[in-house]
Design a protein around this motif. Structure first.
Motif, short mmCIF file in Angstrom:
data_model
loop_
_atom_site.label_atom_id
_atom_site.label_comp_id
_atom_site.label_asym_id
_atom_site.label_seq_id
_atom_site.Cartn_x
_atom_site.Cartn_y
_atom_site.Cartn_z
N ILE A 18 0.91 -1.16 0.00
CA ILE A 18 0.00 0.00 0.00
C ILE A 18 0.95 1.20 0.00
O ILE A 18 1.72 1.38 0.95
N PHE A 262 -1.99 4.06 -7.44
CA PHE A 262 -0.89 5.03 -7.27
C PHE A 262 -0.42 5.54 -8.63
O PHE A 262 -0.30 6.75 -8.85
N ALA A 305 8.28 4.36 -7.47
CA ALA A 305 8.46 5.52 -8.35
C ALA A 305 9.55 5.24 -9.39
O ALA A 305 10.56 5.94 -9.48
O1 PMV Z 1 10.28 7.61 0.94
P1 PMV Z 1 10.21 8.28 -0.38
O2 PMV Z 1 10.09 9.73 -0.26
O3 PMV Z 1 11.33 7.86 -1.31
O4 PMV Z 1 8.85 7.81 -1.12
C1 PMV Z 1 8.61 6.49 -1.48
C2 PMV Z 1 7.33 6.37 -2.22
C3 PMV Z 1 7.05 5.00 -2.82
O5 PMV Z 1 8.20 4.20 -2.86
C4 PMV Z 1 6.58 5.19 -4.25
C5 PMV Z 1 5.93 4.30 -2.06
C6 PMV Z 1 6.29 3.71 -0.72
O6 PMV Z 1 5.39 3.66 0.13
O7 PMV Z 1 7.42 3.24 -0.52
#
Ligand code: PMV
Length: 350
Positions: A18, A262, A305
């Motif tokens: 999630i 997402f 991402a």
């Molecule tokens: O922690 P961040 O800022 O690199 O964001 C991660 C976002 C995703 O990997 C897309 C989703 C998640 O919950 O890990």
């Protein structure tokens, strides 16, 4: 020669089922929704970090990642250093015999055993390892929950890498972020036959950083509010129940639907964000054909991402899932899990 104090640790990668996408407070990394992930085996994907400090070091704090000097002046890294130093200072203030480590410059040396910033949650393992290495160096009595609160300020998803097994991150409601921490949904032993394969479609650095992407999505996507306020809260409940019940079909279905949701909000962002490419879409088709051939859902894809696919499955279906991917793609570089096997979900974070 003045003394050098040193401590080392490792932290694993976690892959969300999630997804966290959206910040209600970008400074404190407070999310717009709760999220849930599986911690992967450190044998395959991990960051190893050594933190040291000494009065003899150059005055600036420093960080070396895979041999390259990194900028530590950013607000995220500074927040982690500041919080950990403040906790150490509390100990020192109450005890005259403790060396004043909080006043010494820090030297952090980190190594990843996987591509950095390729949508493989490298920042999660990186900040989790950085925070725990410094906490160990400072001999802080902090719990994994306390450390998750600090690591969250480095990178949101990092808070989940402080726990092993199946891990949630509660979005919380406090303005200061005090209740936005990670928690263990279940230890890895609860459902030990969970496996994941990682298809490294591209090891290049991602095009749109998660921070920029999230901000633009929150500001422009009309789908976003429904995802954050309705879809994710419902799926958090469904996913926790699926894990408690070891119900793979529900786990898989919710994982795939959440990844699709997402990426739909990414496409609905203006200007649009495309993390999936044609190879990612081919991986989705392969998972669909595996499930169709099995007559039930035995494989689940998810994408962060970036274009790299992570496919979850149970060990008993290794041949039908990992085996099929291997037979199509051959012994290509980029498969996490040596010997072509899946990565084990595990508890090594603890
Ligand atoms: O922690 P961040 O800022 O690199 O964001 C991660 C976002 C995703 O990997 C897309 C989703 C998640 O919950 O890990």
């Amino acid at each position: 020669m003045s003394e050098i104090h040193r401590a080392s640790t490792t932290a694993p990668v976690n892959i969300a089922v999630i997804k966290y996408w959206g910040k209600r407070d970008p400074k404190l990394n407070l999310p717009t929704n709760s999220s849930l992930s599986v911690t992967l085996s450190q044998a395959d994907l991990r960051t190893h970090t050594t933190a040291s400090c000494s009065p003899s070091y150059p005055t600036e704090d420093s960080l070396l990642l895979n041999g390259s000097p990194q900028d530590v002046s950013g607000a995220r890294t500074q927040a982690c250093f500041r919080e950990l130093r403040a906790l150490r200072k509390q100990l020192e203030d109450g005890n005259d015999t403790l060396p004043k480590l909080s006043t010494f410059p820090l030297k952090i040396v980190s190594e990843n055993n996987f591509p950095t910033a390729a949508g493989l949650a490298s920042s999660a393992a990186g900040f989790a390892a950085l925070v725990r290495a410094i906490a160990n160096l400072y001999e802080l009595p902090s719990s994994p929950t306390d450390l998750s609160r600090i690591a969250r300020q480095g990178s949101g998803s990092a808070c989940r890498s402080l726990f092993g097994g199946y891990v949630g991150w509660e979005q919380g409601s406090a303005a200061d972020g005090s209740d936005s921490t990670a928690f263990q949904v279940a230890p890895a032993e609860h459902w030990p036959n969970m496996r994941a394969i990682v298809l490294v479609v591209s090891a290049a650095k991602k095009g749109v950083s998660s921070t920029t992407g999230m901000q633009t999505t929150v500001a422009t996507s009309s789908l976003f509010a429904a995802r954050a306020n309705e879809t994710v809260p419902r799926r958090m409940q469904e996913m926790q129940k699926a894990i408690q019940d070891k119900d793979f079909e529900t786990f898989a279905k919710v994982t795939m639907m959440d990844s699709n949701s997402f990426h739909a909000t990414c496409l609905d962002t203006y200007p649009p964000i495309f993390y999936l490419n044609d190879v990612s879409k081919a991986a989705i088709k392969i998972v669909e054909s595996i499930n169709a051939a099995a007559g039930k859902t035995i494989a689940a894809y998810t994408f962060d991402a970036g274009p790299n696919a992570v496919v979850y499955y149970l060990e008993e279906n290794e041949k039908q899932v990992a085996g099929l991917f291997k037979s199509i793609l051959g012994e290509k570089e980029g498969w996490a899990g040596q010997r072509g096997q899946g990565v084990t979900a595990n508890d090594e974070a603890r």
